[in-house]
Scaffold this motif. Structure first.
Motif, PDB file in Angstrom:
ATOM      1  N   MET A 143       0.617  -1.193   0.140  1.00  0.00           N
ATOM      2  CA  MET A 143       0.044   0.005  -0.008  1.00  0.00           C
ATOM      3  C   MET A 143       1.009   1.297  -0.195  1.00  0.00           C
ATOM      4  SD  MET A 143      -3.499  -1.313   1.841  1.00  0.00           S
ATOM      5  CE  MET A 143      -3.498  -0.573   3.300  1.00  0.00           C
ATOM      6  N   ALA A 144       0.320   2.196  -0.149  1.00  0.00           N
ATOM      7  CA  ALA A 144       1.029   3.442  -0.477  1.00  0.00           C
ATOM      8  C   ALA A 144       1.812   4.057   0.874  1.00  0.00           C
ATOM      9  CB  ALA A 144       0.145   4.790  -0.811  1.00  0.00           C
ATOM     10  N   ASN A 145       1.288   3.377   2.157  1.00  0.00           N
ATOM     11  CA  ASN A 145       1.783   3.783   3.439  1.00  0.00           C
ATOM     12  C   ASN A 145       3.039   3.516   3.373  1.00  0.00           C
ATOM     13  OD1 ASN A 145       1.299   4.565   6.031  1.00  0.00           O
ATOM     14  ND2 ASN A 145       0.718   2.810   6.671  1.00  0.00           N
ATOM     15  N   ASP A 146       3.623   2.307   2.818  1.00  0.00           N
ATOM     16  CA  ASP A 146       5.044   1.944   2.887  1.00  0.00           C
ATOM     17  C   ASP A 146       5.701   3.050   2.113  1.00  0.00           C
ATOM     18  OD1 ASP A 146       4.443  -0.263   3.926  1.00  0.00           O
ATOM     19  OD2 ASP A 146       4.193  -1.545   2.196  1.00  0.00           O
ATOM     20  N   MET A 147       5.026   3.782   1.034  1.00  0.00           N
ATOM     21  CA  MET A 147       6.045   4.820   0.213  1.00  0.00           C
ATOM     22  C   MET A 147       5.929   5.915   1.166  1.00  0.00           C
ATOM     23  SD  MET A 147       4.785   4.799  -3.550  1.00  0.00           S
ATOM     24  CE  MET A 147       3.167   5.580  -3.231  1.00  0.00           C
ATOM     25  N   MET A 148       4.963   6.301   1.866  1.00  0.00           N
ATOM     26  CA  MET A 148       5.016   7.569   2.694  1.00  0.00           C
ATOM     27  C   MET A 148       5.951   7.296   3.999  1.00  0.00           C
ATOM     28  SD  MET A 148       2.990   9.287   1.164  1.00  0.00           S
ATOM     29  CE  MET A 148       2.281  10.619   1.909  1.00  0.00           C
ATOM     30  N   ASN A 149       6.138   6.245   4.564  1.00  0.00           N
ATOM     31  CA  ASN A 149       7.022   6.047   5.434  1.00  0.00           C
ATOM     32  C   ASN A 149       8.424   5.619   5.357  1.00  0.00           C
ATOM     33  OD1 ASN A 149       4.969   6.810   7.447  1.00  0.00           O
ATOM     34  ND2 ASN A 149       4.083   4.782   7.175  1.00  0.00           N
ATOM     35  N   TRP A 150       8.837   5.621   4.227  1.00  0.00           N
ATOM     36  CA  TRP A 150      10.086   5.044   4.061  1.00  0.00           C
ATOM     37  C   TRP A 150      11.433   6.028   4.545  1.00  0.00           C
ATOM     38  CZ3 TRP A 150      14.143   7.806   1.880  1.00  0.00           C
ATOM     39  CH2 TRP A 150      13.823   9.120   1.312  1.00  0.00           C
ATOM     40  N   HIS A 151      11.128   7.244   4.892  1.00  0.00           N
ATOM     41  CA  HIS A 151      12.008   7.928   5.164  1.00  0.00           C
ATOM     42  C   HIS A 151      12.566   7.729   6.811  1.00  0.00           C
ATOM     43  CE1 HIS A 151       8.615  10.115   6.051  1.00  0.00           C
ATOM     44  NE2 HIS A 151       9.030  10.774   7.076  1.00  0.00           N
ATOM     45  N   GLY A 188      -2.398  10.887 -10.037  1.00  0.00           N
ATOM     46  CA  GLY A 188      -1.927  10.217  -9.040  1.00  0.00           C
ATOM     47  C   GLY A 188      -1.195  11.096  -7.985  1.00  0.00           C
ATOM     48  N   ARG A 189      -1.303  12.366  -8.136  1.00  0.00           N
ATOM     49  CA  ARG A 189      -0.889  13.191  -6.985  1.00  0.00           C
ATOM     50  C   ARG A 189      -1.774  14.214  -6.279  1.00  0.00           C
ATOM     51  NH1 ARG A 189       4.499  13.446  -5.865  1.00  0.00           N
ATOM     52  NH2 ARG A 189       5.870  12.328  -7.154  1.00  0.00           N
ATOM     53  N   LEU A 190      -1.881  14.565  -5.315  1.00  0.00           N
ATOM     54  CA  LEU A 190      -2.693  15.274  -4.513  1.00  0.00           C
ATOM     55  C   LEU A 190      -1.566  16.839  -4.406  1.00  0.00           C
ATOM     56  CD1 LEU A 190      -5.379  16.558  -3.214  1.00  0.00           C
ATOM     57  CD2 LEU A 190      -4.331  15.685  -1.194  1.00  0.00           C
ATOM     58  N   SER A 191      -1.975  17.689  -4.655  1.00  0.00           N
ATOM     59  CA  SER A 191      -1.178  19.117  -4.522  1.00  0.00           C
ATOM     60  C   SER A 191      -2.035  19.880  -3.612  1.00  0.00           C
ATOM     61  CB  SER A 191      -0.838  19.740  -5.818  1.00  0.00           C
ATOM     62  OG  SER A 191      -0.205  18.851  -6.872  1.00  0.00           O
ATOM     63  N   ILE A 192      -1.170  20.540  -2.486  1.00  0.00           N
ATOM     64  CA  ILE A 192      -1.850  21.519  -1.688  1.00  0.00           C
ATOM     65  C   ILE A 192      -1.007  22.747  -1.803  1.00  0.00           C
ATOM     66  CG2 ILE A 192      -2.660  21.740   0.647  1.00  0.00           C
ATOM     67  CD1 ILE A 192      -3.349  18.821   0.991  1.00  0.00           C
ATOM     68  N   GLY A 193      -1.816  23.882  -1.834  1.00  0.00           N
ATOM     69  CA  GLY A 193      -1.048  24.974  -2.038  1.00  0.00           C
ATOM     70  C   GLY A 193      -1.724  25.969  -1.054  1.00  0.00           C
ATOM     71  N   VAL A 194      -1.032  26.881  -0.193  1.00  0.00           N
ATOM     72  CA  VAL A 194      -1.788  27.570   0.768  1.00  0.00           C
ATOM     73  C   VAL A 194      -0.860  29.057   0.497  1.00  0.00           C
ATOM     74  CG1 VAL A 194      -2.372  25.954   2.230  1.00  0.00           C
ATOM     75  CG2 VAL A 194      -0.240  27.065   2.717  1.00  0.00           C
ATOM     76  N   LYS A 195      -1.679  30.018   0.997  1.00  0.00           N
ATOM     77  CA  LYS A 195      -0.988  31.472   0.897  1.00  0.00           C
ATOM     78  C   LYS A 195      -1.397  32.199   2.066  1.00  0.00           C
ATOM     79  CE  LYS A 195      -4.150  33.964  -1.676  1.00  0.00           C
ATOM     80  NZ  LYS A 195      -4.492  34.957  -2.699  1.00  0.00           N
ATOM     81  N   ARG A 196      -0.247  32.827   2.569  1.00  0.00           N
ATOM     82  CA  ARG A 196      -0.742  33.647   3.733  1.00  0.00           C
ATOM     83  C   ARG A 196      -0.019  35.139   3.324  1.00  0.00           C
ATOM     84  NH1 ARG A 196       0.557  31.936   9.449  1.00  0.00           N
ATOM     85  NH2 ARG A 196       2.566  31.574   8.617  1.00  0.00           N
ATOM     86  N   LEU A 243      -0.794   9.652  -4.302  1.00  0.00           N
ATOM     87  CA  LEU A 243      -1.690   9.195  -3.632  1.00  0.00           C
ATOM     88  C   LEU A 243      -2.499   8.306  -4.783  1.00  0.00           C
ATOM     89  CD1 LEU A 243      -3.134  11.348  -0.949  1.00  0.00           C
ATOM     90  CD2 LEU A 243      -1.867   9.370  -0.533  1.00  0.00           C
ATOM     91  N   PRO A 244      -2.172   7.208  -5.144  1.00  0.00           N
ATOM     92  CA  PRO A 244      -2.551   6.449  -6.632  1.00  0.00           C
ATOM     93  C   PRO A 244      -3.951   6.255  -6.455  1.00  0.00           C
ATOM     94  CG  PRO A 244      -1.148   5.190  -5.472  1.00  0.00           C
ATOM     95  CD  PRO A 244      -0.978   6.169  -4.726  1.00  0.00           C
ATOM     96  N   ASP A 245      -4.620   5.890  -7.670  1.00  0.00           N
ATOM     97  CA  ASP A 245      -6.037   5.472  -7.820  1.00  0.00           C
ATOM     98  C   ASP A 245      -7.153   6.232  -6.827  1.00  0.00           C
ATOM     99  OD1 ASP A 245      -4.954   3.464  -9.475  1.00  0.00           O
ATOM    100  OD2 ASP A 245      -4.380   2.297  -7.953  1.00  0.00           O
ATOM    101  N   VAL A 246      -6.994   7.538  -6.755  1.00  0.00           N
ATOM    102  CA  VAL A 246      -8.137   8.074  -6.074  1.00  0.00           C
ATOM    103  C   VAL A 246      -9.330   8.514  -7.157  1.00  0.00           C
ATOM    104  CG1 VAL A 246      -8.575  10.450  -5.109  1.00  0.00           C
ATOM    105  CG2 VAL A 246      -6.597   8.950  -4.174  1.00  0.00           C
TER     106      VAL A 246
END
Length: 150
Positions: A1-9, A78-86, A115-118
């Motif tokens: 699962m993608a959880n493994d990709m997220m925690n490799w570091h 397959g990627r979620l992008s989040i942008g914020v501005k202040r 985040l694949p397959d969303v």
């Protein structure tokens, strides 16, 4: 699962060097803090928790001091992008100019999450008390594209 990709570091330094990890973490934490003044990045923005089940991803992202209207979300390839501005904040608590340090930032910040397959049409987002909560349902198994090699 993608959880493994997220925690490799998290285990990276365990595999590279068997030295005292507490001392190494202190070294790298201090090093990162000294770079904060050069880069202007404190690492305080967009801290994220991600959970994955067979049906969906669930995310909680800290975005303190950001207005809901200043958060942009995009899911593509397959990627979620989040942008914020202040754009600005005001701190008139020290009119005499006796500020010792100021770590709050203005500007634009962003982060991408693989985040694949969303199913992008069913993503739900809620913002409450500085926390952005996202639910990203996965595509049904029939919707995913698997290619078999002959």
């Amino acid at each position: 699962m993608a959880n493994d990709m997220m925690n490799w570091h998290k285990d990276l330094f365990d595999h590279l060097n068997p030295l005292d990890l507490n001392a190494m973490n202190t070294l790298f934490n201090d090093f990162g803090q000294s770079l904060d003044h050069v880069t202007g990045h404190t690492g305080a923005l967009l801290k994220t928790d991600i959970q994955e089940t067979d049906e969906q991803y669930t995310m909680q992202i800290d975005v303190p001091g950001i207005n809901k209207a200043d958060i942009a979300l995009k899911y593509r390839d397959g990627r979620l992008s989040i942008g914020v501005k202040r754009d600005s904040f005001s701190d008139d608590s020290d009119a005499a100019g006796n500020m010792i340090t100021s770590e709050r930032q203005t500007g634009r910040f962003g982060r991408q999450y693989p985040l694949p397959d969303v199913d992008a049409t069913k993503i739900e987002a809620h913002y409450d008390n500085g926390v952005l909560k996202l639910t990203l349902p996965k595509k049904a198994a029939a919707d995913t594209q698997h290619i078999e090699i002959q």
